[in-house]
Motif scaffolding. Structure first.
Motif, short mmCIF file in Angstrom:
data_model
loop_
_atom_site.label_atom_id
_atom_site.label_comp_id
_atom_site.label_asym_id
_atom_site.label_seq_id
_atom_site.Cartn_x
_atom_site.Cartn_y
_atom_site.Cartn_z
N ARG A 1 3.64 3.54 -1.67
CA ARG A 1 4.27 3.74 -2.96
C ARG A 1 5.54 4.56 -2.80
NH1 ARG A 1 1.90 0.09 -6.37
NH2 ARG A 1 -0.24 -0.21 -5.60
N TYR B 1 0.80 -1.21 0.00
CA TYR B 1 0.00 0.00 0.00
C TYR B 1 0.85 1.28 0.00
CZ TYR B 1 -3.43 -3.44 1.51
OH TYR B 1 -4.23 -4.54 1.60
N THR C 1 -0.94 5.25 -7.45
CA THR C 1 -0.75 3.93 -8.08
C THR C 1 0.12 4.00 -9.33
OG1 THR C 1 -2.84 4.25 -9.27
CG2 THR C 1 -2.93 3.06 -7.17
N GLU D 1 5.39 -0.02 -5.60
CA GLU D 1 5.45 -0.08 -4.15
C GLU D 1 6.89 0.01 -3.67
OE1 GLU D 1 5.46 -4.90 -3.50
OE2 GLU D 1 3.52 -3.88 -3.75
#
Length: 341
Positions: free
Chosen positions: A95, A93, A120, A124
């Motif tokens: 990044r 979750y 997104t 990650e």
């Protein structure tokens, strides 16, 4: 004696077992809070000021505790590097464009590290990555801001106090309205007039709305005048014809006026006793003489006809009249011959 020794040994053994159990439970609890028994990754962040952050403080992500601070050390030129142990389950979750700030656990609680999202579009984070940071307001800055707000509030309070004092003393327009009964009455009258004007405006608005509705109603004369170009052209032609008729009427009126002027002048001449017609129309004696003259002329004409007949019977003029009669008969015969084919 042996029985009492056995009892003591059993009690001591029980206490020892309970102590060991409590110790083990404490180790597991503390280890669970410190994330000692979960898989983790290492993330780093460099701050200009950590504001009293300590090793062991929590790391939060979206309001959830995901790790702890493992090490705090100086980095570069007066900067501080913070190493954080993050649960591997929350790695997906976070990044690479995530942001870390120093915050507090409550208003006056311990310092914590807060990691905010990321997009997104970026992958990650990985073990050993360094994420970017942003400076947060310190408690000193917050207190300075509160102090400045308090000073501003004090100024506003003083100004409001002075304003209320001026109002009570009748200074300014509002003070005069509040203290002077005459001004207050005039203000009430103005408000009543304004209310009546508002009511009239509402009525006018309603009338305009009704008129607009009639204009939008198909089949009515008003709608045709607004939307039908044929009717508009006809009205334009009618207006032009009316304008021409009005011009002709003006010319006719001018002619009648001139004629009336001429008649007035003629009437003035007829009524003038110095002119012949005026004398004939107004002088009774002249009219009587004129009638007498006309009777005499009529009698003279009759006598003249009688004299002419007598002259025709005279033997001296009889040949002349016969000659005239023959010539007249000849001309009549010649004209009759020319007319017949």
């Amino acid at each position: 004696m042996s029985t009492e020794s056995n009892k003591r040994s059993i009690v001591v053994g029980i206490f020892v077992l309970v102590g060991i159990a409590i110790f083990v439970a404490g180790v597991f609890v503390l280890g669970g809070q410190q994330k000692r028994f979960t898989k983790s990754i290492k993330l780093m962040a460099v701050f200009k000021d950590v504001g009293g952050l300590k090793v062991g403080n929590n790391v939060w992500f979206s309001g959830v505790k995901i790790g702890t601070v493992k090490r705090i050390s100086f980095y570069g030129n007066a900067q501080v590097e913070v190493d954080m142990s993050i649960e591997q389950s929350s790695q997906q979750y976070i990044r690479k464009d995530a942001d870390a700030t120093i915050s507090s656990d409550g208003l006056i609680g311990n310092k914590i590290v807060v990691i905010t999202g990321g997009t997104t579009k970026h992958p990650e984070v990985e073990d050993g990555d360094r994420i970017k940071t942003s400076a947060a307001l310190s408690s000193d800055q917050i207190m300075a801001t509160l102090q400045e707000n308090n000073n501003n509030l004090l100024k506003v309070t003083n100004d409001f106090k002075e304003l209320v004092g001026n109002l009570r003393r009748g200074k300014g327009t509002v003070g005069a309205v509040l203290t002077d009964s005459l001004v207050a009455e005039n203000f009430k009258k103005a408000m009543r007039n304004l209310e009546r004007a508002s009511d009239n405006t509402v009525k006018v608005t309603g009338s305009v709305s009704q008129f607009a509705a009639k204009l939008n109603t198909k089949g009515t004369l008003a709608n045709e005048l607004v939307t039908d170009t044929t009717v508009f052209r006809r009205l334009s032609r009618s207006a032009a014809q009316l304008e021409k008729a009005a011009g002709s009427a003006n010319q006719t009126v001018g002619t009648l006026s001139q004629t009336s002027t001429n008649l007035n002048r003629a009437s003035e001449k007829l009524n003038n006793t110095n002119s012949p017609l005026g004398v004939l129309l107004t002088d009774q004696e002249t009219a009587t003489n004129l009638r007498t003259t006309l009777r005499n002329l009529s009698q003279g004409t009759v006598l003249l006809n009688q004299d002419l007949k007598a002259a025709q019977s005279n033997f001296l003029l009889r040949g002349f009249f016969k000659k005239q009669a023959k010539e007249a008969a000849k001309k009549k015969a010649d004209s009759t011959a020319v007319v017949q084919p």
